[in-house]
Design a protein around this motif. Structure first.
Motif, PDB file in Angstrom:
ATOM      1  N   ALA A 182       0.806  -1.229   0.000  1.00 39.60           N
ATOM      2  CA  ALA A 182       0.000   0.000   0.000  1.00 39.60           C
ATOM      3  C   ALA A 182       0.833   1.270   0.000  1.00 39.60           C
ATOM      4  CB  ALA A 182      -0.952  -0.001   1.198  1.00 39.60           C
ATOM      5  N   GLU A 183       1.965   1.253   0.675  1.00 37.05           N
ATOM      6  CA  GLU A 183       2.749   2.474   0.807  1.00 37.05           C
ATOM      7  C   GLU A 183       3.628   2.766  -0.398  1.00 37.05           C
ATOM      8  OE1 GLU A 183       4.818   3.156   4.402  1.00 37.05           O
ATOM      9  OE2 GLU A 183       3.138   2.605   5.676  1.00 37.05           O
ATOM     10  N   GLN A 184       3.579   1.909  -1.399  1.00 37.61           N
ATOM     11  CA  GLN A 184       4.427   2.130  -2.567  1.00 37.61           C
ATOM     12  C   GLN A 184       3.976   3.318  -3.404  1.00 37.61           C
ATOM     13  OE1 GLN A 184       4.945  -1.468  -4.813  1.00 37.61           O
ATOM     14  NE2 GLN A 184       5.786  -2.614  -3.078  1.00 37.61           N
ATOM     15  N   SER A 185       2.671   3.616  -3.384  1.00 34.43           N
ATOM     16  CA  SER A 185       2.184   4.756  -4.161  1.00 34.43           C
ATOM     17  C   SER A 185       0.854   5.244  -3.602  1.00 34.43           C
ATOM     18  CB  SER A 185       1.999   4.369  -5.634  1.00 34.43           C
ATOM     19  OG  SER A 185       0.872   3.524  -5.797  1.00 34.43           O
ATOM     20  N   TYR A 186       0.491   6.445  -4.002  1.00 30.83           N
ATOM     21  CA  TYR A 186      -0.787   7.018  -3.580  1.00 30.83           C
ATOM     22  C   TYR A 186      -1.948   6.176  -4.085  1.00 30.83           C
ATOM     23  CZ  TYR A 186      -4.728  10.238  -3.277  1.00 30.83           C
ATOM     24  OH  TYR A 186      -5.956  10.797  -3.004  1.00 30.83           O
ATOM     25  N   ASP A 187      -1.899   5.743  -5.335  1.00 28.42           N
ATOM     26  CA  ASP A 187      -2.990   4.954  -5.917  1.00 28.42           C
ATOM     27  C   ASP A 187      -3.184   3.634  -5.172  1.00 28.42           C
ATOM     28  OD1 ASP A 187      -3.486   6.904  -7.778  1.00 28.42           O
ATOM     29  OD2 ASP A 187      -2.338   5.932  -9.379  1.00 28.42           O
ATOM     30  N   LEU A 188      -2.091   2.987  -4.807  1.00 27.31           N
ATOM     31  CA  LEU A 188      -2.189   1.722  -4.073  1.00 27.31           C
ATOM     32  C   LEU A 188      -2.760   1.954  -2.677  1.00 27.31           C
ATOM     33  CD1 LEU A 188       1.188   0.016  -5.078  1.00 27.31           C
ATOM     34  CD2 LEU A 188      -1.116  -0.695  -5.752  1.00 27.31           C
ATOM     35  N   MET A 189      -2.375   3.048  -2.045  1.00 28.66           N
ATOM     36  CA  MET A 189      -2.910   3.351  -0.721  1.00 28.66           C
ATOM     37  C   MET A 189      -4.400   3.642  -0.798  1.00 28.66           C
ATOM     38  SD  MET A 189      -2.549   3.624   2.493  1.00 28.66           S
ATOM     39  CE  MET A 189      -0.762   3.585   2.745  1.00 28.66           C
ATOM     40  N   GLU A 190      -4.800   4.401  -1.808  1.00 20.00           N
ATOM     41  CA  GLU A 190      -6.213   4.724  -1.980  1.00 20.00           C
ATOM     42  C   GLU A 190      -7.032   3.455  -2.194  1.00 20.00           C
ATOM     43  OE1 GLU A 190      -8.717   8.116  -4.357  1.00 20.00           O
ATOM     44  OE2 GLU A 190      -7.200   7.011  -5.487  1.00 20.00           O
ATOM     45  N   ALA A 191      -6.522   2.531  -3.006  1.00 20.58           N
ATOM     46  CA  ALA A 191      -7.218   1.269  -3.266  1.00 20.58           C
ATOM     47  C   ALA A 191      -7.305   0.421  -1.993  1.00 20.58           C
ATOM     48  CB  ALA A 191      -6.491   0.495  -4.361  1.00 20.58           C
ATOM     49  N   TYR A 192      -6.253   0.440  -1.207  1.00 24.40           N
ATOM     50  CA  TYR A 192      -6.206  -0.317   0.054  1.00 24.40           C
ATOM     51  C   TYR A 192      -7.259   0.186   1.044  1.00 24.40           C
ATOM     52  CZ  TYR A 192      -4.190  -1.632   4.633  1.00 24.40           C
ATOM     53  OH  TYR A 192      -3.993  -2.096   5.902  1.00 24.40           O
ATOM     54  N   LEU A 193      -7.344   1.498   1.200  1.00 22.68           N
ATOM     55  CA  LEU A 193      -8.334   2.071   2.116  1.00 22.68           C
ATOM     56  C   LEU A 193      -9.751   1.824   1.618  1.00 22.68           C
ATOM     57  CD1 LEU A 193      -6.690   5.502   3.015  1.00 22.68           C
ATOM     58  CD2 LEU A 193      -6.651   3.386   4.334  1.00 22.68           C
ATOM     59  N   LEU A 194      -9.957   1.923   0.304  1.00 25.77           N
ATOM     60  CA  LEU A 194     -11.273   1.688  -0.275  1.00 25.77           C
ATOM     61  C   LEU A 194     -11.702   0.241  -0.067  1.00 25.77           C
ATOM     62  CD1 LEU A 194     -13.677   2.736  -1.893  1.00 25.77           C
ATOM     63  CD2 LEU A 194     -12.429   2.147  -3.990  1.00 25.77           C
ATOM     64  N   ALA A 195     -10.769  -0.691  -0.196  1.00 23.78           N
ATOM     65  CA  ALA A 195     -11.085  -2.109  -0.004  1.00 23.78           C
ATOM     66  C   ALA A 195     -11.549  -2.371   1.429  1.00 23.78           C
ATOM     67  CB  ALA A 195      -9.858  -2.972  -0.321  1.00 23.78           C
ATOM     68  N   LYS A 196     -10.921  -1.709   2.396  1.00 21.02           N
ATOM     69  CA  LYS A 196     -11.334  -1.890   3.788  1.00 21.02           C
ATOM     70  C   LYS A 196     -12.698  -1.250   4.040  1.00 21.02           C
ATOM     71  CE  LYS A 196      -7.586  -0.645   6.184  1.00 21.02           C
ATOM     72  NZ  LYS A 196      -6.716  -0.587   7.378  1.00 21.02           N
ATOM     73  N   GLU A 197     -12.957  -0.122   3.410  1.00 16.60           N
ATOM     74  CA  GLU A 197     -14.274   0.505   3.554  1.00 16.60           C
ATOM     75  C   GLU A 197     -15.370  -0.398   2.990  1.00 16.60           C
ATOM     76  OE1 GLU A 197     -14.558   4.395   1.936  1.00 16.60           O
ATOM     77  OE2 GLU A 197     -13.136   5.288   3.353  1.00 16.60           O
ATOM     78  N   LYS A 198     -15.110  -1.009   1.834  1.00 17.73           N
ATOM     79  CA  LYS A 198     -16.102  -1.891   1.217  1.00 17.73           C
ATOM     80  C   LYS A 198     -16.347  -3.130   2.072  1.00 17.73           C
ATOM     81  CE  LYS A 198     -15.557  -0.548  -3.627  1.00 17.73           C
ATOM     82  NZ  LYS A 198     -15.150  -0.987  -4.997  1.00 17.73           N
ATOM     83  N   ALA A 199     -15.290  -3.676   2.662  1.00 19.19           N
ATOM     84  CA  ALA A 199     -15.441  -4.828   3.550  1.00 19.19           C
ATOM     85  C   ALA A 199     -16.307  -4.451   4.751  1.00 19.19           C
ATOM     86  CB  ALA A 199     -14.070  -5.323   4.007  1.00 19.19           C
ATOM     87  N   ASN A 200     -16.066  -3.280   5.284  1.00 19.43           N
ATOM     88  CA  ASN A 200     -16.854  -2.766   6.394  1.00 19.43           C
ATOM     89  C   ASN A 200     -18.324  -2.627   6.003  1.00 19.43           C
ATOM     90  OD1 ASN A 200     -17.097  -1.138   9.043  1.00 19.43           O
ATOM     91  ND2 ASN A 200     -17.906   0.260   7.505  1.00 19.43           N
ATOM     92  N   ASP A 201     -18.561  -2.080   4.805  1.00 16.27           N
ATOM     93  CA  ASP A 201     -19.937  -1.870   4.349  1.00 16.27           C
ATOM     94  C   ASP A 201     -20.691  -3.191   4.217  1.00 16.27           C
ATOM     95  OD1 ASP A 201     -19.463   0.827   4.249  1.00 16.27           O
ATOM     96  OD2 ASP A 201     -19.141   0.903   2.081  1.00 16.27           O
ATOM     97  N   LYS A 202     -20.010  -4.214   3.732  1.00 19.56           N
ATOM     98  CA  LYS A 202     -20.644  -5.529   3.564  1.00 19.56           C
ATOM     99  C   LYS A 202     -21.072  -6.105   4.913  1.00 19.56           C
ATOM    100  CE  LYS A 202     -18.141  -6.925  -0.625  1.00 19.56           C
ATOM    101  NZ  LYS A 202     -17.168  -7.897  -1.188  1.00 19.56           N
ATOM    102  N   LEU A 203     -20.192  -6.028   5.890  1.00 19.30           N
ATOM    103  CA  LEU A 203     -20.524  -6.560   7.214  1.00 19.30           C
ATOM    104  C   LEU A 203     -21.620  -5.735   7.880  1.00 19.30           C
ATOM    105  CD1 LEU A 203     -17.044  -7.550   8.669  1.00 19.30           C
ATOM    106  CD2 LEU A 203     -18.891  -9.069   7.992  1.00 19.30           C
TER     107      LEU A 203
END
Length: 341
Positions: A118-139
């Motif tokens: 995730a820390e390799q680039s801004y885009d990867l970090m943004e995708a990482y945070l979005l993935a956790k938000e989506k997981a949260n939304d599902k639960l």
């Protein structure tokens, strides 16, 4: 990076009070929900641990235990028959458990891999945070549906659910979810500039003057853009902790771009001029060295020595200020989540 934080909204078990009801209906409801109650709590604890920075890898053993527990509970719930032809509560319980298993196995399996890069680039970090938000939304969605099924069953069987404590906890968890999204928005502002500074330092370490100049200009633009975005944000329930800490960081990075790094850049330019003057001086035979060649060499050496002193002074001061800025940012993040999650 530290403090990459994620909270999952899960409903709490409800307290029961009874008016007129069939004892078997209460027993049935408890038989369906009791296998889930403790697992909800454990899942919640896991999610909180994951949100404390990049924590998924550290609590991987807990994820495996949870998956096993959820699967066992799903098998137990599946054995329960319907209640007077009504199987909605049991079905929703199975679906909730199934979704929890899917999220922990698949979503967090991917999140675990994303965390490593995730820390390799801004885009990867943004995708990482979005993935956790989506997981949260599902639960959260699955938990809401189970709560709705419980209320429907209770209404149909004259069971009164005293929800004061449950509502209080649910509201707290929903607020934590909002705090997460608010944090992510500000964190991405912070991370973009934090990462851009790293590109400047990398170019500096490689003594690539052209790349350094380009990245300094980008750092300045990103810091200015970050300050503009922060100015448009509102406080979270009156709390400006994160905005203030991020603003302080943006001002530090802007000062680096406008003053610190240009001063360091002067050192590399002075060094380059000195190296060229020295090369010319040493390549010229003594009898052919004009006063102009000698003066150019001496002046270049003088400017280089001055630049060395200035570089060391600025570099030491910048390192100290950077450490203080990051320390304050991390403390502010901890404080923010302590107050709101």
């Amino acid at each position: 990076m530290k403090h990459l934080k994620m909270l999952c909204a899960l409903s709490c078990a409800m307290f029961l009070a009874f008016t007129s009801y069939s004892q078997s209906s209460v027993e049935y409801m408890n038989s369906v929900l009791e296998p889930i109650a403790e697992l909800k709590k454990e899942t919640w604890n896991y999610m909180k641990a994951v949100t404390k920075g990049k924590g998924a890898r550290k609590v991987e053993g807990k994820r495996m235990e949870l998956i096993m527990g959820l699967k066992n509970a799903k098998r137990e719930v599946a054995k329960i028959s319907d209640y007077k032809g009504d199987d909605n509560l049991r079905t929703e319980a199975e679906e909730y458990l199934g979704m929890s298993i899917t999220v922990l196995e698949e979503d967090f399996g991917k999140i675990l891999d994303m965390e490593d890069i995730a820390e390799q680039s801004y885009d990867l970090m943004e995708a990482y945070l979005l993935a956790k938000e989506k997981a949260n939304d599902k639960l959260q969605a699955a938990g809401d549906e189970l709560d709705a099924a419980q209320r429907t069953f209770a209404d149909a069987n004259d069971i009164t659910l005293v929800e004061a404590e449950s509502d209080k906890t649910s509201e707290k968890i929903k607020k934590a979810g909002k705090a997460l999204r608010y944090y992510n928005e500000i964190y991405l502002i912070f991370f973009k500039v934090y990462k851009q500074e790293a590109y400047v330092i990398d170019a500096q370490n490689r003594q690539d003057v052209m790349a350094m100049e380009q990245n300094i200009n980008t750092l300045k633009a990103d810091a200015e853009a970050g300050l503009e975005k922060l100015a448009a944000l509102e406080a979270f329930d009156g709390d400006k902790t994160l905005i203030a800490a991020c603003k302080e960081a943006m001002e530090f990075y802007l000062d680096e771009a406008e003053n610190t790094f240009p001063a360091m850049l002067n050192f590399y330019l002075a060094k380059d001029n000195f190296d060229k003057a020295k090369e010319t001086f040493e390549a010229t035979k003594k009898k052919d060295r004009t006063q102009k060649v000698v003066d150019k060499y001496n002046n270049a050496g003088k400017k280089y020595n001055e630049a060395v002193g200035e570089f060391n002074k600025v570099n030491e001061s910048s390192n100290d200020e950077r450490g203080d800025t990051l320390k304050n940012w991390n403390k502010s993040v901890d404080k923010f989540f302590s107050n709101h999650a």
